[in-house]
Design a protein around this motif. Structure first.
Motif, PDB file in Angstrom:
ATOM      1  N   ILE A  72       0.841  -1.202   0.000  1.00  8.96           N
ATOM      2  CA  ILE A  72       0.000   0.000   0.000  1.00  8.96           C
ATOM      3  C   ILE A  72       0.875   1.250   0.000  1.00  8.96           C
ATOM      4  O   ILE A  72       2.076   1.189   0.255  1.00  8.96           O
ATOM      5  N   PRO A  78       8.594  -0.462   5.661  1.00  9.72           N
ATOM      6  CA  PRO A  78       8.357  -1.305   6.848  1.00  9.72           C
ATOM      7  C   PRO A  78       8.052  -2.753   6.487  1.00  9.72           C
ATOM      8  O   PRO A  78       8.528  -3.677   7.164  1.00  9.72           O
ATOM      9  N   GLY A  82      10.273  -5.866   7.887  1.00  9.27           N
ATOM     10  CA  GLY A  82       9.693  -6.997   8.621  1.00  9.27           C
ATOM     11  C   GLY A  82      10.146  -8.305   7.997  1.00  9.27           C
ATOM     12  O   GLY A  82      10.489  -9.269   8.679  1.00  9.27           O
ATOM     13  N   HIS A 108       8.786   6.566   7.303  1.00 14.35           N
ATOM     14  CA  HIS A 108       9.417   5.247   7.203  1.00 14.35           C
ATOM     15  C   HIS A 108      10.800   5.350   6.558  1.00 14.35           C
ATOM     16  O   HIS A 108      11.697   4.573   6.859  1.00 14.35           O
TER      17      HIS A 108
ATOM     18  N   LEU B 252       1.500   2.196  11.677  1.00 16.99           N
ATOM     19  CA  LEU B 252       1.440   1.890  10.242  1.00 16.99           C
ATOM     20  C   LEU B 252       2.582   0.937   9.915  1.00 16.99           C
ATOM     21  O   LEU B 252       2.420  -0.064   9.214  1.00 16.99           O
ATOM     22  N   ALA B 253       3.759   1.258  10.453  1.00 13.64           N
ATOM     23  CA  ALA B 253       4.937   0.425  10.215  1.00 13.64           C
ATOM     24  C   ALA B 253       4.764  -0.938  10.867  1.00 13.64           C
ATOM     25  O   ALA B 253       5.047  -1.972  10.258  1.00 13.64           O
ATOM     26  N   ASN B 256       2.581  -3.206   8.813  1.00 15.97           N
ATOM     27  CA  ASN B 256       3.206  -3.618   7.555  1.00 15.97           C
ATOM     28  C   ASN B 256       4.410  -4.534   7.790  1.00 15.97           C
ATOM     29  O   ASN B 256       4.689  -5.420   6.983  1.00 15.97           O
ATOM     30  N   MET B 257       5.095  -4.318   8.894  1.00 20.41           N
ATOM     31  CA  MET B 257       6.231  -5.195   9.221  1.00 20.41           C
ATOM     32  C   MET B 257       5.763  -6.635   9.423  1.00 20.41           C
ATOM     33  O   MET B 257       6.402  -7.576   8.953  1.00 20.41           O
ATOM     34  N   ILE B 259       3.147  -7.998   8.170  1.00 18.15           N
ATOM     35  CA  ILE B 259       2.735  -8.548   6.871  1.00 18.15           C
ATOM     36  C   ILE B 259       3.988  -9.048   6.139  1.00 18.15           C
ATOM     37  O   ILE B 259       4.000 -10.135   5.562  1.00 18.15           O
ATOM     38  N   GLU B 282      -5.701   0.382   7.216  1.00 19.12           N
ATOM     39  CA  GLU B 282      -5.455   0.266   5.778  1.00 19.12           C
ATOM     40  C   GLU B 282      -4.636  -0.993   5.462  1.00 19.12           C
ATOM     41  O   GLU B 282      -4.942  -1.747   4.540  1.00 19.12           O
ATOM     42  N   ALA B 283      -3.598  -1.215   6.290  1.00 21.32           N
ATOM     43  CA  ALA B 283      -2.750  -2.390   6.055  1.00 21.32           C
ATOM     44  C   ALA B 283      -3.469  -3.695   6.406  1.00 21.32           C
ATOM     45  O   ALA B 283      -3.155  -4.748   5.863  1.00 21.32           O
ATOM     46  N   LEU B 286      -4.884  -4.841   3.396  1.00 21.28           N
ATOM     47  CA  LEU B 286      -3.865  -5.442   2.532  1.00 21.28           C
ATOM     48  C   LEU B 286      -3.671  -6.916   2.891  1.00 21.28           C
ATOM     49  O   LEU B 286      -3.565  -7.772   2.008  1.00 21.28           O
ATOM     50  N   SER B 290      -4.319  -9.679   0.130  1.00 27.00           N
ATOM     51  CA  SER B 290      -3.182 -10.470  -0.344  1.00 27.00           C
ATOM     52  C   SER B 290      -3.131 -11.840   0.335  1.00 27.00           C
ATOM     53  O   SER B 290      -2.250 -12.636   0.057  1.00 27.00           O
ATOM     54  N   LEU B 426      -3.920  -4.979  -4.945  1.00 26.62           N
ATOM     55  CA  LEU B 426      -4.816  -4.801  -6.092  1.00 26.62           C
ATOM     56  C   LEU B 426      -5.599  -6.091  -6.271  1.00 26.62           C
ATOM     57  O   LEU B 426      -5.077  -7.173  -6.024  1.00 26.62           O
TER      58      LEU B 426
END
Lengths: 275, 574
Positions: A72, A78, A82, A108, B252-253, B256-257, B259, B282-283, B286, B290, B426
Motif C-alpha cells: 500500500i 516497513p 519486517g 518510514h 502503520l509500520a 506492515n512489518m 505482513i 489500511e494495512a 492489505l 493479499s 490490487l
C-alpha cells in the motif's frame, strides 16, 4: 531445496506481464537495468524479494520474476524490513516513486535509513504524481505549475540524499534511467553493500513532465570516488544541482539485523508463572 | 454454604508501595493455596502519582471485581477521591489508615464503615529500614488469617534481588504489623487450600504466552497503553526461541512489518489499542486482499480519540468488525478470561495461519492488565497450520490464489524455487496478476469470504453454560464481561432464578445459526460494556437474535457490578 540455475541472462528476471507505463517512460529502462544487475549478481530468482508501495513505479514487482509484494501507499519500507528481520537470507529490494517514498512514506524513509538494515531502496523519481495524473510531488520545483497548484506549490523541494545521510543510510547514490551502464553498476554496488543502500534514480515522466526529456542532456556523471566522510558527503550533496549521478556516500556502519537463539523452550516460560 | 471470598483494597500516594503490597498479598495467598484477582488503578501521572489496588480472593478461581471492598488500607489519603469510583467502600467495609499524618476524608466519615486508626509512624520508629507498606501487609495478613509463613515466602521471592538485608527488615516490619491487631476468628480459617498446579499471570502475559505456544516468530509494535506489556513480555522471550520483536516507528509500520514477516513464512502478530488500531486499518485490508496471515491484538481502552487510555471498555467492536474499506472478510475473536486468553491467542494465530487471513483478537484493559492466580492452563492442540505450496508438477505454473475446495490456496514462501509470485493489494487473478475485471473480482471476493464462512470452528466458537434447572432465559455476552455475568448467574441459580449463558469467542464470522439454536425459545438478555450497545445491535442486525432481546449496556470505565447484573436479570424475567 534445489535452487534454480541462473542462466546469467537479464531476461530470466523478467515476467511476461507488460508494464502499465506510458510508452517512453523512464521506468522501462530502470526495469531492464535492474534485471541486468540481478543477472550480473547471479542471485537465484527465488532468493530475491522486491517490495513496493503504490504509484506508477510501484507496479514493478509484477514485471520482475522474483517474489514480489505490491503493498500500500508509502509502506513498502516497513513491510520489507519486517521480511528482512525474519529472513536475513533473502536479498530484499524496495522500489517506488518520489510520492510514495518522500511524502506519504516519509517517516518510514527516515527510520529505514536509521535502522540501516541490509536492503536496497530504489526510488524512481520523476518529480510528479503520475498515477493520479500530474500533481506536484515533494521533489517538484516550487514554481512548477499544475492543475492542483496553478501557481506552483511555493514549497521548497525535498532533498532525499541529504535526508538519507542525516538519517543514517550507509550507501547514498543518484542515478539516471537514461544512463543504463552507470545505473547497472550503481545497482550492483548498492546490492553488494552491507547496510541500507539508497539510490535515487531520476526517471523522466514524458506524459506529465515532457520537459524532463532534457535530462538526457543535462544529467552528468560525477567523476569522484565515494567518500565515507559524512561532512564531505554533505557538502557534495548540497553543492549539487540535483543533476549529478554517482555514489555520494558509502560507509561501513552498524547494520541492524535482530539476532536470536533457541536456548529456551515453552516449558521454561510456563515455569515462570508457577506459584 | 458459607461465603468463601474476601476483598481487600490498598491506596496511597506515589512511592508508598501500594502496588507492591498488593502483589505481595496476591503471591502470599497463592502460596497459601488460594486464588485471587488483582487490579490496579493509578492517577494520570506517569510516575509517582497516587495509586490503588483492588484484590479479590477466594478458595476457587475468581476473576471479578468485588461489589464492596471489605478491608481497605490507606497508606495515606493522597488523591483518594480519584479512586472513589473504583474502590467500592460501604458500611460493610473496615477502613484502616495511618493516622500519624493523615485525617480521614470527609466523604468517608458518613459511610458507617468500621474505622481503625493505626500509628504506622510510631511503629516505623521502632523497626529500622522498613517502609509503611510492610506494616500494612502484616496488618492486613493478620486480619485475613493469612499465615506469616506464606507472606515470608512471597516476600522472599519478590525481594530476592534486593538482598538479604532488605528482606529481613521488611519481614520484621511485617511481623510487627501482624501482631498489632491479631484477631481470633479470621475469614481464611474455614477456607480449604487447593492442591492444583496454579499460575500467577496477567491477561497481557497470557496473551504473550498464547502467542509463544502458537509459534509466533515476529511481533512488531509501537508502544501504547494498555497493550505495551504484551510486546514487552515477548521481547525478552521471543529472541530466545528463534523469534524477533521489532520496535516500529508507528502503528502503520508495525502492521506492515508483520505482513512482511508473514510473507516471509513466519507467523507474525502485533498488539495495540484503539488509537493504534485505527492507524493499522489500511494495512489490515492489505493482509485480507493479499491473503497474508496476521494477528492483531487490540487491548481495548475507553474511546473515542485518546479517550481514557488507562481504563477499560468493550467499544472497539464495531471498528474490529467494520473498519476496513471495501468488503474485507476476516476473523474477530475475543477471550473470556485470563486463562482463556492463552488459548484464544493460540487459536487466533492458528486461524490466521490456516485460513491465510487477518485475525483480530479483542482483549481489554481490565482483562489485559489484571493479574490472577489461576489453574495452570494445559497445553491444547488446535491442528491449524499454514498450507504451503509443494512443487509437484514441473510443467504446471504456480497459482498463488488458485480456487480450491476449501478456498485456501497453497502458499509459496520466498526461497522456494519456481514459487515466485507477487502478493498484491490490487484485485488479482488466480496467479496474482493485477486485474480489474468483474469476473476476477467476483471470484476472489467469493473465495476470501467462503474460506472463512465455511470453516469449522468446532466448539471453540463460544462457551455455553447451562443453569441447574431448565431455563427460560439466556444471557448473551462476550469478552471480559463474561466473568461478572457468570458470577451473577451462579448466585441467582442458588436463589432459584435460572438462566443460561452464551459467551461468544468468535465474533466474526458471527455464528448466526449456532447462536439462534442455543437461544431458541429463550428470552435473550444481552450484557456488554458499551454505551450504545454495539454487540446487541450487531447480533440483531445479523439475525442471530431478534429485536425483542433485552439489553444491559454500560460504558466503561466502571465494570458492571454484580448487583446491577443480578437486578437486570431478575427484572427482565419478571
Amino acid at each position: 531445496m534445489r535452487k534454480s540455475v541462473n542462466n546469467l541472462k537479464a531476461k530470466a528476471y523478467l515476467t511476461d506481464t507488460h508494464p502499465v507505463w506510458c510508452p517512453g517512460c523512464g521506468h522501462f529502462l530502470i526495469l531492464h537495468t535492474l534485471a541486468k544487475a540481478l543477472a550480473w549478481l547471479k542471485i537465484p530468482n527465488e532468493d530475491i524479494a522486491l517490495i513496493s508501495g503504490i504509484g506508477c513505479s510501484s507496479r514493478i514487482p509484477a514485471y520482475v520474476d522474483v517474489y514480489g509484494f505490491h503493498s500500500i501507499h508509502g509502506r513498502a519500507l516497513p513491510l520489507a524490513q519486517g521480511l528482512k528481520a525474519v529472513r536475513p537470507d533473502l536479498h530484499v529490494i524496495v522500489a517506488g516513486g518520489d510520492g510514495d517514498g518522500y511524502s506519504i512514506g516519509g517517516n518510514h524513509f527516515l527510520h529505514a535509513c536509521r535502522r540501516n538494515m541490509d536492503i536496497t531502496y530504489i526510488v524512481m523519481d520523476n518529480e510528479v504524481y503520475g498515477m493520479t495524473k500530474g500533481q506536484p510531488s515533494p521533489t517538484s520545483k516550487p514554481d512548477w505549475e499544475s492543475k492542483l497548484a496553478p501557481h506552483g506549490t511555493g514549497i521548497a523541494t525535498f532533498n532525499p540524499l541529504g535526508i538519507a545521510l542525516a538519517s543514517g543510510a550507509s550507501f547514498i547514490a543518484r542515478g539516471f534511467s537514461g544512463d543504463q551502464e552507470n545505473l547497472t553498476k550503481l545497482i550492483v554496488d548498492a546490492m553488494e553493500h552491507k547496510g541500507f543502500s539508497f539510490i535515487e534514480i531520476k526517471s523522466p515522466c514524458i506524459t506529465f513532465r515532457p520537459e524532463e526529456k532534457e535530462w538526457s542532456k543535462t544529467i552528468r556523471r560525477m567523476n569522484t570516488l565515494p567518500t565515507d566522510d559524512p561532512i564531505e558527503a554533505v557538502k557534495t550533496i548540497h553543492a549539487s544541482d540535483g543533476l549529478d549521478t554517482g555514489i555520494f556516500y558509502q560507509a561501513e556502519l552498524p547494520v541492524y539485523q535482530p539476532e536470536f537463539t533457541e536456548e529456551k523452550t515453552l516449558f521454561d516460560f510456563e515455569k515462570e508463572f508457577e506459584v | 454454604m458459607s461465603k468463601k471470598t474476601l476483598s481487600i483494597s490498598i491506596s496511597g500516594s506515589g512511592g508508598s508501595g501500594t502496588v507492591t503490597a498488593g502483589l505481595v498479598l496476591l503471591k502470599s495467598m497463592a502460596i497459601a493455596g488460594f486464588y485471587g484477582y488483582l487490579s490496579r488503578f493509578s492517577g494520570p501521572q506517569i510516575r509517582g502519582g497516587e495509586s490503588s489496588v483492588l484484590l479479590h480472593f477466594s478458595d476457587s478461581p475468581i476473576e471479578i471485581f468485588p461489589d464492596v471492598s471489605e478491608i481497605h488500607f490507606a497508606l495515606d489519603w493522597h488523591g483518594f477521591e480519584r479512586f472513589a469510583d473504583e474502590i467500592p467502600l460501604g458500611q460493610e467495609s473496615c477502613i484502616l489508615y495511618d493516622s500519624t499524618k493523615n485525617k480521614l476524608p470527609e466523604m468517608l466519615e458518613k459511610l458507617g464503615a468500621e474505622i481503625v486508626e493505626v500509628n504506622i509512624h510510631e511503629m516505623s520508629q521502632k523497626s529500622k529500614g522498613s517502609r509503611p507498606n510492610a506494616f500494612a501487609i502484616g496488618i492486613i495478613a493478620s486480619k485475613m488469617g493469612l499465615s506469616l509463613e506464606a507472606v515470608s515466602q512471597a516476600l522472599h521471592q519478590i525481594l530476592d534481588k534486593k538482598g538479604v538485608e532488605t528482606f529481613t527488615q521488611t519481614l520484621d516490619a511485617v511481623k510487627v504489623g501482624y501482631t498489632l491487631l491479631k484477631e481470633e476468628n479470621t475469614p481464611l480459617a474455614s477456607w480449604k487450600p487447593s492442591t492444583q498446579k496454579r499460575w500467577n499471570i496477567s491477561g497481557n502475559e497470557a496473551c504473550g504466552l498464547g502467542a509463544l505456544r502458537a509459534g509466533i516468530q515476529l511481533a512488531s509494535a509501537y508502544p501504547i497503553t494498555p497493550a505495551s506489556d504484551i510486546v514487552e513480555y515477548l521481547a525478552s522471550r521471543l529472541e530466545k526461541t528463534g523469534g524477533t520483536v521489532l520496535i516500529a516507528e508507528d502503528e502503520l509500520a508495525a502492521m506492515n512489518m508483520i505482513i512482511g514477516g508473514s510473507f516471509g513464512g513466519k507467523a507474525s502478530m502485533t498488539a495495540t489499542s484503539g488509537a493504534g488500531f485505527s492507524l493499522m486499518v489500511e494495512a489490515m485490508g492489505l493482509a485480507v486482499a493479499s491473503e497474508i496471515p496476521v494477528v492483531v491484538v487490540n487491548v481495548m481502552r475507553g474511546g473515542p480519540s485518546t479517550g481514557i487510555p488507562t481504563k477499560s471498555e468493550q467499544t472497539d467492536l464495531n471498528q474490529a468488525l467494520f473498519a476496513m474499506h471495501g468488503e474485507a472478510p476476516h476473523i474477530v475473536v475475543a477471550p473470556l478470561h485470563i486463562a482463556d486468553t492463552v488459548l484464544c491467542t493460540q487459536w487466533a494465530v492458528g486461524l490466521a495461519e490456516a485460513l491465510q487471513t487477518l485475525v483480530v483478537l479483542l482483549s481489554d484493559q481490565r482483562l489485559g492488565q489484571s493479574r490472577a492466580i489461576i489453574d495452570a492452563v494445559p497445553a491444547k492442540t488446535y491442528g491449524l497450520k499454514r498450507k504451503l505450496w509443494e512443487d509437484t508438477h514441473p510443467l504446471q505454473a504456480y497459482e498463488r490464489y488458485a480456487i480450491t475446495k476449501d478456498n485456501v490456496s497453497a502458499m509459496a514462501i520466498p526461497g522456494m524455487p519456481r514459487g515466485q509470485y507477487t502478493a498484491d493489494g490490487l484485485e488479482h487473478t488466480i496467479t496474482g496478476k493485477p486485474s480489474s475485471m468483474a469476473s476476477d473480482h467476483h471470484q476472489q471476493l467469493k473465495k476470501r469470504e467462503e474460506k472463512i464462512k465455511h470453516f469449522d470452528y468446532e466448539d471453540n466458537w463460544a462457551e455455553v453454560l447451562k443453569s441447574s434447572q431448565q431455563a427460560n432465559a439466556i444471557v448473551l455476552t462476550w469478552g471480559s464481561t463474561f466473568t461478572h455475568v457468570k458470577q451473577a448467574v451462579s448466585e441467582l441459580d442458588l436463589e432459584g432464578v435460572f438462566v443460561d449463558i452464551l459467551a461468544l469467542r468468535l465474533l466474526m464470522p458471527l455464528p448466526v445459526d449456532a447462536i439462534a439454536k442455543v437461544c431458541q425459545d429463550k428470552k435473550v438478555l444481552v450484557i456488554e460494556q458499551s454505551y450504545s450497545g454495539q454487540f446487541y445491535h450487531y447480533c440483531v442486525g445479523q439475525g442471530a437474535i431478534d429485536a425483542s432481546a433485552l439489553l444491559l449496556a454500560k460504558p466503561g470505565p466502571l465494570i458492571l457490578k454484580n448487583r446491577e447484573i443480578k437486578a437486570f436479570i431478575t427484572e427482565s424475567l419478571s
